[in-house]
Design an enzyme around this catalytic site. Structure first.
Site, PDB file in Angstrom:
ATOM      1  N   GLU A   1      18.094  68.602   9.657  1.00  0.00           N
ATOM      2  CA  GLU A   1      18.461  69.331   8.000  1.00  0.00           C
ATOM      3  C   GLU A   1      17.214  68.942   6.955  1.00  0.00           C
ATOM      4  O   GLU A   1      16.937  69.460   6.566  1.00  0.00           O
ATOM      5  CB  GLU A   1      19.448  67.616   7.278  1.00  0.00           C
ATOM      6  CG  GLU A   1      19.373  67.494   5.958  1.00  0.00           C
ATOM      7  CD  GLU A   1      20.560  66.763   5.345  1.00  0.00           C
ATOM      8  OE1 GLU A   1      21.241  66.572   4.350  1.00  0.00           O
ATOM      9  OE2 GLU A   1      20.275  65.457   5.771  1.00  0.00           O
TER      10      GLU A   1
ATOM     11  N   GLY B   1      38.775  65.647  14.146  1.00  0.00           N
ATOM     12  CA  GLY B   1      39.832  64.247  14.801  1.00  0.00           C
ATOM     13  C   GLY B   1      38.661  63.467  16.245  1.00  0.00           C
ATOM     14  O   GLY B   1      39.344  62.503  16.209  1.00  0.00           O
TER      15      GLY B   1
ATOM     16  N   LYS C   1      35.141  51.427  12.698  1.00  0.00           N
ATOM     17  CA  LYS C   1      36.324  51.553  14.180  1.00  0.00           C
ATOM     18  C   LYS C   1      34.086  50.325  14.583  1.00  0.00           C
ATOM     19  O   LYS C   1      33.117  51.104  15.589  1.00  0.00           O
ATOM     20  CB  LYS C   1      36.102  52.914  15.211  1.00  0.00           C
ATOM     21  CG  LYS C   1      35.986  52.934  16.325  1.00  0.00           C
ATOM     22  CD  LYS C   1      36.829  53.854  16.787  1.00  0.00           C
ATOM     23  CE  LYS C   1      37.059  54.085  18.125  1.00  0.00           C
ATOM     24  NZ  LYS C   1      37.202  55.556  18.695  1.00  0.00           N
TER      25      LYS C   1
END
Length: 456
Positions: free
Chosen positions: A243, A384, A416
């Site tokens: 980036e 996903g 998670k």
């Protein structure tokens, strides 16, 4: 005849180079003995008797669930001296000298594959000569020759199969040996104690941790803090930046260390020349930190290239990739979702192959921002599979109205944790210094209760 002598000498030299690299790598813990022996069993070495003796010793010691070292290898050879031509301790030491090829796992395995291939070729040559000899001696007919050739092919195919022991018994032995020796993998702690409590100690080797946030919330800054503090603790770090430029990442790290406004690196030191001593001091303090910031490479920055770069650096403590959606896939596809899914799985495999944590930064969709709510796993952008492959998913969240603040309070939400479970903690993001530090969780406003006291 000279050709045969040359081939034998080449095989002898290959065995010497391989055993030197393998022994060196095992002693320096670059590679596990089982990984080498699975590729090249000791039975395939036959040309250099000293190399064979050392490798036989390594094989026998590893089979006894111990880690080979120069002393125990020499003791084993001395104990079995009747099986080998005369050797001394100096001969064993020659096979444990520092070897360039022994500093990298992929180089050791490459040499193992070369020796394995030559060893199998030697076995094939010997058995084919036996078939020819039987034909001449006994006058075997075509059917017998064909049957012998088929049997030889079956034996060679069996010799090429993976011989590693995958049984539960063998795996449990490795676990116990590492536990007793103190080599058991421990989680890599983050610089923040509250986050470590949520993660049950940190991010463990072999785990893929996703760090996701909307632009401006500080995911690159938080990853930089994690990377530099890990390196400061003595663990080598590889930071892949897709980036921003490597100099920009370094400037932010120096800004955090010196506690100076990071904008000075963009606007120039002439606006505050008195800050130069602080910058020099920060440079000196960070100079020896084992961290590499890789912005470009000789090949497109794909998961395969990141793996090559990581393997070339030996054992790493942490790999940071900023960020997933700016990486190029190993294989192009018409489906962007499929490309992201394949990259996500590749980075999970990278964590397992390098046996270190991989912190993979990722974008989020705008949905959480538009609905003015905390992020959910379904907000991970483009695939996903990211949620499925990740062992840990961490979101950075701050209310929309706080984004303009120079020091917004950010909720670090572990959505998670495959081994740790979910939870959250709070940090303050100092934008000027590209720094995060922990703060107490803000008090939530209490709701009035129904009852006599409130007139209801």
């Amino acid at each position: 005849m000279s050709q045969i002598i040359n081939v034998i000498e080449q095989r002898r030299e290959a065995e010497r180079d391989f055993v030197n690299a393998a022994f060196c790598g095992i002693v320096q813990r670059v590679i596990e003995p089982d990984a080498v022996l699975a590729v090249c069993p000791a039975s395939l070495l036959s040309h250099d008797y000293k190399a064979k003796a050392v490798y036989d010793a390594i094989s026998a010691i590893a089979a006894d669930h111990k880690r080979p070292d120069p002393v125990c290898v020499w003791e084993w050879i001395f104990k079995h001296s009747s099986d080998y031509p005369p050797m001394c301790a100096a001969d064993v030491a020659d096979y444990c000298t520092i070897a360039i090829m022994g500093s990298r796992e992929d180089s050791i395995l490459h040499l193992a594959e070369v020796v394995r291939r030559e060893g199998l070729k030697q076995q094939a040559e010997s058995k084919l000569m036996g078939l020819l000899s039987d034909c001449q001696r006994y006058g075997n007919d075509a059917a017998e020759v064909a049957a012998g050739a088929a049997k030889l092919a079956e034996q060679l195919e069996d010799g090429c199969t993976d011989r590693a022991d995958y049984s539960l018994s063998a795996i449990m032995r490795r676990v116990v040996v590492k536990l007793e020796s103190g080599e058991a993998a421990k989680p890599m702690p983050t610089p923040w104690s509250n986050l470590n409590r949520v993660l049950k100690g940190g991010i463990a080797p072999g785990e893929l941790a996703i760090l996701a946030a909307r632009p401006g919330v500080g995911k690159t800054a938080l990853a930089g803090c994690f990377g530099i503090e890990t390196a400061r603790a003595g663990h080598p770090v590889m930071f892949v930046s897709r980036e921003v430029k490597d100099e920009t990442v370094a400037a932010r790290i120096m800004s955090r260390e010196a506690k100076i406004d990071s904008r000075i690196f963009r606007e120039g030191i002439q606006i505050a020349p008195d800050l130069m001593p602080k910058i020099r001091k920060a440079q000196s303090l960070l100079d020896s930190a084992p961290i590499e910031i890789i912005e470009r490479s000789i090949a497109p920055m794909t998961p395969r290239e990141v793996r090559r770069l990581a393997k070339a650096r030996g054992q790493l403590g942490l790999i940071v990739i900023d960020y997933l959606q700016l990486m190029e896939p190993d294989n192009r596809s018409n489906s962007r979702e499929r490309e992201v899914a394949e990259m996500s799985r590749a980075f999970k495999q990278l964590a397992l192959d390098c046996n270190c944590p991989v912190l993979l930064l990722s974008q989020m969709s705008r949905k959480a921002e538009e609905e003015n709510r905390e992020p959910r796993l379904s907000d991970l952008r483009e695939s996903g599979a990211i949620e499925q492959d990740a062992d840990i998913v961490i979101f950075l969240h701050t209310p929309r109205q706080s984004l303009e603040s120079p020091s917004p309070d950010v909720k670090v939400k572990v959505a998670k944790g495959r081994s740790s479970g979910a939870g959250s903690c709070w940090m303050r993001f100092e934008k000027l210094f590209s720094n995060f530090y922990e703060i107490p969780a803000p008090l939530e406003p209490t709701k009035p209760q129904r009852g006599k006291d409130n007139g209801l």
